[in-house]
Design a protein around this motif. Structure first.
Motif, mmCIF file in Angstrom:
data_model
loop_
_atom_site.group_PDB
_atom_site.id
_atom_site.type_symbol
_atom_site.label_atom_id
_atom_site.label_comp_id
_atom_site.label_asym_id
_atom_site.label_seq_id
_atom_site.Cartn_x
_atom_site.Cartn_y
_atom_site.Cartn_z
ATOM 1 N N GLU A 18 1.091 -1.500 0.186
ATOM 2 C CA GLU A 18 0.145 -0.088 0.091
ATOM 3 C C GLU A 18 0.613 1.270 0.003
ATOM 4 N N VAL A 19 0.841 2.008 -0.656
ATOM 5 C CA VAL A 19 1.249 3.527 -0.937
ATOM 6 C C VAL A 19 0.412 4.468 -0.846
ATOM 7 N N ILE A 20 0.884 5.395 0.507
ATOM 8 C CA ILE A 20 0.715 6.496 0.578
ATOM 9 C C ILE A 20 1.311 7.992 -0.107
ATOM 10 N N PHE A 21 1.108 8.975 0.027
ATOM 11 C CA PHE A 21 1.360 10.067 0.010
ATOM 12 C C PHE A 21 0.825 10.919 0.232
ATOM 13 N N PRO A 22 1.117 11.146 2.141
ATOM 14 C CA PRO A 22 0.506 11.726 2.996
ATOM 15 C C PRO A 22 0.094 13.222 2.552
ATOM 16 N N ASP A 23 1.338 13.607 1.833
ATOM 17 C CA ASP A 23 1.382 15.221 1.469
ATOM 18 C C ASP A 23 0.863 15.837 0.213
ATOM 19 N N LEU A 24 0.538 14.590 -0.923
ATOM 20 C CA LEU A 24 0.125 15.088 -2.066
ATOM 21 C C LEU A 24 -1.398 15.671 -2.007
ATOM 22 N N GLN A 25 -1.390 16.509 -2.294
ATOM 23 C CA GLN A 25 -3.035 17.871 -2.663
ATOM 24 C C GLN A 25 -3.092 17.881 -3.922
ATOM 25 N N ILE A 26 -3.259 16.790 -4.688
ATOM 26 C CA ILE A 26 -4.289 16.712 -5.519
ATOM 27 C C ILE A 26 -4.296 15.444 -6.398
ATOM 28 N N SER A 27 -4.544 15.407 -6.932
ATOM 29 C CA SER A 27 -5.578 13.686 -7.002
ATOM 30 C C SER A 27 -4.672 13.392 -8.354
ATOM 31 N N ALA A 28 -4.821 11.325 -8.261
ATOM 32 C CA ALA A 28 -4.409 11.246 -9.239
ATOM 33 C C ALA A 28 -4.863 12.083 -10.689
ATOM 34 N N ASN A 29 -6.370 12.458 -11.296
ATOM 35 C CA ASN A 29 -6.304 12.869 -12.242
ATOM 36 C C ASN A 29 -6.286 14.090 -12.975
ATOM 37 N N GLU A 30 -5.960 14.509 -11.460
ATOM 38 C CA GLU A 30 -5.126 15.898 -11.598
ATOM 39 C C GLU A 30 -4.083 16.110 -12.168
ATOM 40 N N ILE A 31 -2.691 15.332 -11.198
ATOM 41 C CA ILE A 31 -1.543 14.704 -11.421
ATOM 42 C C ILE A 31 -1.853 14.566 -13.480
ATOM 43 N N VAL A 32 -2.404 13.797 -13.640
ATOM 44 C CA VAL A 32 -2.495 13.553 -15.310
ATOM 45 C C VAL A 32 -3.221 14.791 -16.266
ATOM 46 N N GLY A 33 -4.159 14.994 -15.556
ATOM 47 C CA GLY A 33 -4.425 16.732 -16.803
ATOM 48 C C GLY A 33 -3.316 17.480 -16.975
ATOM 49 N N GLN A 34 -3.279 17.829 -15.719
ATOM 50 C CA GLN A 34 -1.780 18.346 -15.686
ATOM 51 C C GLN A 34 -0.808 18.864 -16.533
ATOM 52 N N GLN A 35 -0.119 16.691 -16.960
ATOM 53 C CA GLN A 35 0.700 16.624 -17.617
ATOM 54 C C GLN A 35 0.485 16.467 -19.373
ATOM 55 N N CYS A 36 -0.966 15.504 -19.277
ATOM 56 C CA CYS A 36 -1.974 16.165 -20.729
ATOM 57 C C CYS A 36 -1.655 17.291 -21.054
ATOM 58 N N TYR A 37 -1.813 18.494 -20.446
ATOM 59 C CA TYR A 37 -2.387 19.924 -20.945
ATOM 60 C C TYR A 37 -0.888 19.983 -21.436
ATOM 61 N N GLN A 38 -0.078 20.205 -20.763
ATOM 62 C CA GLN A 38 1.917 20.577 -21.018
ATOM 63 C C GLN A 38 2.269 19.872 -22.112
ATOM 64 N N ALA A 39 1.455 18.579 -21.890
ATOM 65 C CA ALA A 39 2.187 18.375 -23.536
ATOM 66 C C ALA A 39 1.773 18.369 -25.001
ATOM 67 N N LEU A 40 0.601 19.054 -24.281
ATOM 68 C CA LEU A 40 -0.592 19.425 -25.916
ATOM 69 C C LEU A 40 -0.165 20.087 -25.865
ATOM 70 N N GLU A 41 0.247 21.631 -25.321
ATOM 71 C CA GLU A 41 0.737 22.539 -25.471
ATOM 72 C C GLU A 41 2.132 22.761 -25.995
ATOM 73 N N LYS A 42 3.069 21.453 -25.860
ATOM 74 C CA LYS A 42 4.753 21.606 -26.761
ATOM 75 C C LYS A 42 4.224 20.641 -28.342
ATOM 76 N N ILE A 43 3.158 19.918 -27.868
ATOM 77 C CA ILE A 43 2.571 19.600 -29.433
ATOM 78 C C ILE A 43 2.219 20.729 -30.723
ATOM 79 N N LYS A 44 1.006 21.161 -29.713
ATOM 80 C CA LYS A 44 0.992 22.852 -30.848
ATOM 81 C C LYS A 44 1.814 23.556 -30.924
#
Length: 78
Positions: A18-44
């Motif tokens: 069981e892996v926990i990140f007690p200080d992580l303030q955002i969800s996995a969906n938010e992390i992936v969303g941010q990464q995807c948006y940054q990748a799209l900006e670079k691709i554009k």
């Protein structure tokens, strides 16, 4: 590997992890969303760069996908 380590490794690999990140303030969906948006900006940016050849444009896009964890698949095997 000696017998002690082999037995210990086998016992540990069968345990639930069981892996926990007690200080992580955002969800996995938010992390992936941010990464995807940054990748799209670079691709554009790459697509808009008229100085790049078609090959270099595709190469740049594949490299961005690799940065976010995609291996590019078999199409990037050149």
């Amino acid at each position: 590997m000696d017998l002690y380590k082999e037995i210990l490794a086998r016992a540990i690999e069968q345990q639930k992890i069981e892996v926990i990140f007690p200080d992580l303030q955002i969800s996995a969906n938010e992390i992936v969303g941010q990464q995807c948006y940054q990748a799209l900006e670079k691709i554009k940016t790459i697509i808009e760069d008229d100085s790049l050849s078609e090959f270099m444009c595709i190469e740049g896009i594949v490299c961005i996908l690799e940065e976010v964890g995609s291996d590019g698949g078999f199409r990037h095997d050149f």
